[in-house]
Motif scaffolding. Structure first.
Motif, PDB file in Angstrom:
ATOM      1  N   VAL A   1      -5.500  12.603   2.532  1.00 52.10           N
ATOM      2  CA  VAL A   1      -4.540  11.511   2.631  1.00 52.10           C
ATOM      3  C   VAL A   1      -5.229  10.261   2.091  1.00 52.10           C
ATOM      4  N   VAL A   2      -4.604   9.648   1.097  1.00 55.23           N
ATOM      5  CA  VAL A   2      -5.181   8.476   0.455  1.00 55.23           C
ATOM      6  C   VAL A   2      -4.202   7.310   0.584  1.00 55.23           C
ATOM      7  N   ARG A   3      -4.714   6.170   1.036  1.00 54.64           N
ATOM      8  CA  ARG A   3      -3.930   4.925   1.048  1.00 54.64           C
ATOM      9  C   ARG A   3      -4.494   4.064  -0.074  1.00 54.64           C
ATOM     10  N   PHE A   4      -3.602   3.646  -0.974  1.00 52.96           N
ATOM     11  CA  PHE A   4      -4.068   2.902  -2.142  1.00 52.96           C
ATOM     12  C   PHE A   4      -3.061   1.861  -2.581  1.00 52.96           C
ATOM     13  N   ASP A   5      -3.551   0.900  -3.353  1.00 53.60           N
ATOM     14  CA  ASP A   5      -2.722  -0.148  -3.932  1.00 53.60           C
ATOM     15  C   ASP A   5      -2.222   0.360  -5.278  1.00 53.60           C
ATOM     16  N   GLY A   6      -0.934   0.650  -5.357  1.00 52.96           N
ATOM     17  CA  GLY A   6      -0.343   1.205  -6.567  1.00 52.96           C
ATOM     18  C   GLY A   6      -0.341   0.274  -7.763  1.00 52.96           C
ATOM     19  N   THR A   7      -0.619  -0.997  -7.540  1.00 55.88           N
ATOM     20  CA  THR A   7      -0.706  -1.924  -8.673  1.00 55.88           C
ATOM     21  C   THR A   7      -2.099  -1.903  -9.298  1.00 55.88           C
TER      22      THR A   7
ATOM     23  N   ALA B   1      -7.900   2.131  -0.401  1.00 58.80           N
ATOM     24  CA  ALA B   1      -8.220   1.480   0.871  1.00 58.80           C
ATOM     25  C   ALA B   1      -8.844   2.457   1.858  1.00 58.80           C
ATOM     26  N   THR B   2      -8.207   3.625   2.043  1.00 62.52           N
ATOM     27  CA  THR B   2      -8.727   4.613   2.990  1.00 62.52           C
ATOM     28  C   THR B   2      -8.555   6.021   2.434  1.00 62.52           C
ATOM     29  N   VAL B   3      -9.432   6.899   2.898  1.00 66.09           N
ATOM     30  CA  VAL B   3      -9.382   8.314   2.528  1.00 66.09           C
ATOM     31  C   VAL B   3      -9.605   9.116   3.803  1.00 66.09           C
ATOM     32  N   ALA B   4      -8.737  10.091   4.067  1.00 68.41           N
ATOM     33  CA  ALA B   4      -8.899  10.979   5.218  1.00 68.41           C
ATOM     34  C   ALA B   4      -8.817  12.413   4.716  1.00 68.41           C
ATOM     35  N   VAL B   5      -9.903  13.161   4.922  1.00 67.17           N
ATOM     36  CA  VAL B   5      -9.963  14.555   4.477  1.00 67.17           C
ATOM     37  C   VAL B   5      -9.820  15.451   5.692  1.00 67.17           C
ATOM     38  N   ASP B   6      -8.884  16.400   5.632  1.00 67.71           N
ATOM     39  CA  ASP B   6      -8.687  17.390   6.688  1.00 67.71           C
ATOM     40  C   ASP B   6      -9.043  18.749   6.098  1.00 67.71           C
ATOM     41  N   LEU B   7     -10.248  19.237   6.423  1.00 62.85           N
ATOM     42  CA  LEU B   7     -10.703  20.505   5.849  1.00 62.85           C
ATOM     43  C   LEU B   7      -9.838  21.686   6.286  1.00 62.85           C
ATOM     44  N   ALA B   8      -9.426  21.707   7.554  1.00 64.52           N
ATOM     45  CA  ALA B   8      -8.640  22.825   8.069  1.00 64.52           C
ATOM     46  C   ALA B   8      -7.292  22.932   7.363  1.00 64.52           C
ATOM     47  N   ALA B   9      -6.665  21.795   7.126  1.00 66.56           N
ATOM     48  CA  ALA B   9      -5.349  21.791   6.470  1.00 66.56           C
ATOM     49  C   ALA B   9      -5.468  21.776   4.949  1.00 66.56           C
ATOM     50  N   LYS B  10      -6.696  21.593   4.442  1.00 67.01           N
ATOM     51  CA  LYS B  10      -6.936  21.477   3.004  1.00 67.01           C
ATOM     52  C   LYS B  10      -6.107  20.336   2.416  1.00 67.01           C
ATOM     53  N   GLU B  11      -6.142  19.193   3.125  1.00 64.48           N
ATOM     54  CA  GLU B  11      -5.368  18.026   2.705  1.00 64.48           C
ATOM     55  C   GLU B  11      -6.247  16.787   2.619  1.00 64.48           C
TER      56      GLU B  11
ATOM     57  N   MET C   1       0.836  -1.185   0.000  1.00 67.86           N
ATOM     58  CA  MET C   1       0.000   0.000   0.000  1.00 67.86           C
ATOM     59  C   MET C   1       0.879   1.246   0.000  1.00 67.86           C
ATOM     60  N   THR C   2       0.353   2.256  -0.626  1.00 65.63           N
ATOM     61  CA  THR C   2       1.046   3.537  -0.735  1.00 65.63           C
ATOM     62  C   THR C   2       0.173   4.617  -0.120  1.00 65.63           C
ATOM     63  N   ASP C   3       0.785   5.540   0.610  1.00 63.27           N
ATOM     64  CA  ASP C   3       0.071   6.702   1.148  1.00 63.27           C
ATOM     65  C   ASP C   3       0.521   7.940   0.395  1.00 63.27           C
ATOM     66  N   VAL C   4      -0.448   8.799   0.068  1.00 61.72           N
ATOM     67  CA  VAL C   4      -0.123  10.068  -0.561  1.00 61.72           C
ATOM     68  C   VAL C   4      -0.962  11.149   0.111  1.00 61.72           C
ATOM     69  N   THR C   5      -0.328  12.309   0.343  1.00 60.09           N
ATOM     70  CA  THR C   5      -1.023  13.462   0.897  1.00 60.09           C
ATOM     71  C   THR C   5      -1.073  14.533  -0.181  1.00 60.09           C
ATOM     72  N   LEU C   6      -2.283  14.987  -0.486  1.00 57.81           N
ATOM     73  CA  LEU C   6      -2.477  15.991  -1.529  1.00 57.81           C
ATOM     74  C   LEU C   6      -3.106  17.243  -0.939  1.00 57.81           C
TER      75      LEU C   6
END
Length: 69
Positions: free
Chosen positions: A43-49, A31-41, A1-6
């Motif tokens: 975070v997505v965990r996903f299978d890069g394959t 797999a998971t999505v976490a939205v932080d409205l205050a930080a405008k971010e 799994m890969t995590d990316v913060t956008l």
């Protein structure tokens, strides 16, 4: 799994958060999505394959928000 913060512009409320979460959770391999409205971010965990960063950015864009990183 890969995590990316956008950094995502245009999110300001619970509806925005729900729209981004729904768009991303609909992608295969996310797999998971976490939205932080205050930080405008998002975070997505996903299978890069199964899916990639371009698909994630496109899904956010299609939901009406702008990825800035």
């Amino acid at each position: 799994m890969t995590d990316v913060t956008l950094k995502v512009e245009g999110m300001s409320c619970g509806h925005c958060k729900a729209a981004v979460e729904k768009a991303l959770k609909g992608l295969p391999g996310v797999a998971t999505v976490a939205v932080d409205l205050a930080a405008k971010e998002v975070v997505v965990r996903f299978d890069g394959t199964v899916t990639g960063i371009d698909a994630i950015k496109s899904a956010i864009d299609d939901a009406g928000y702008d990825v800035v990183s």
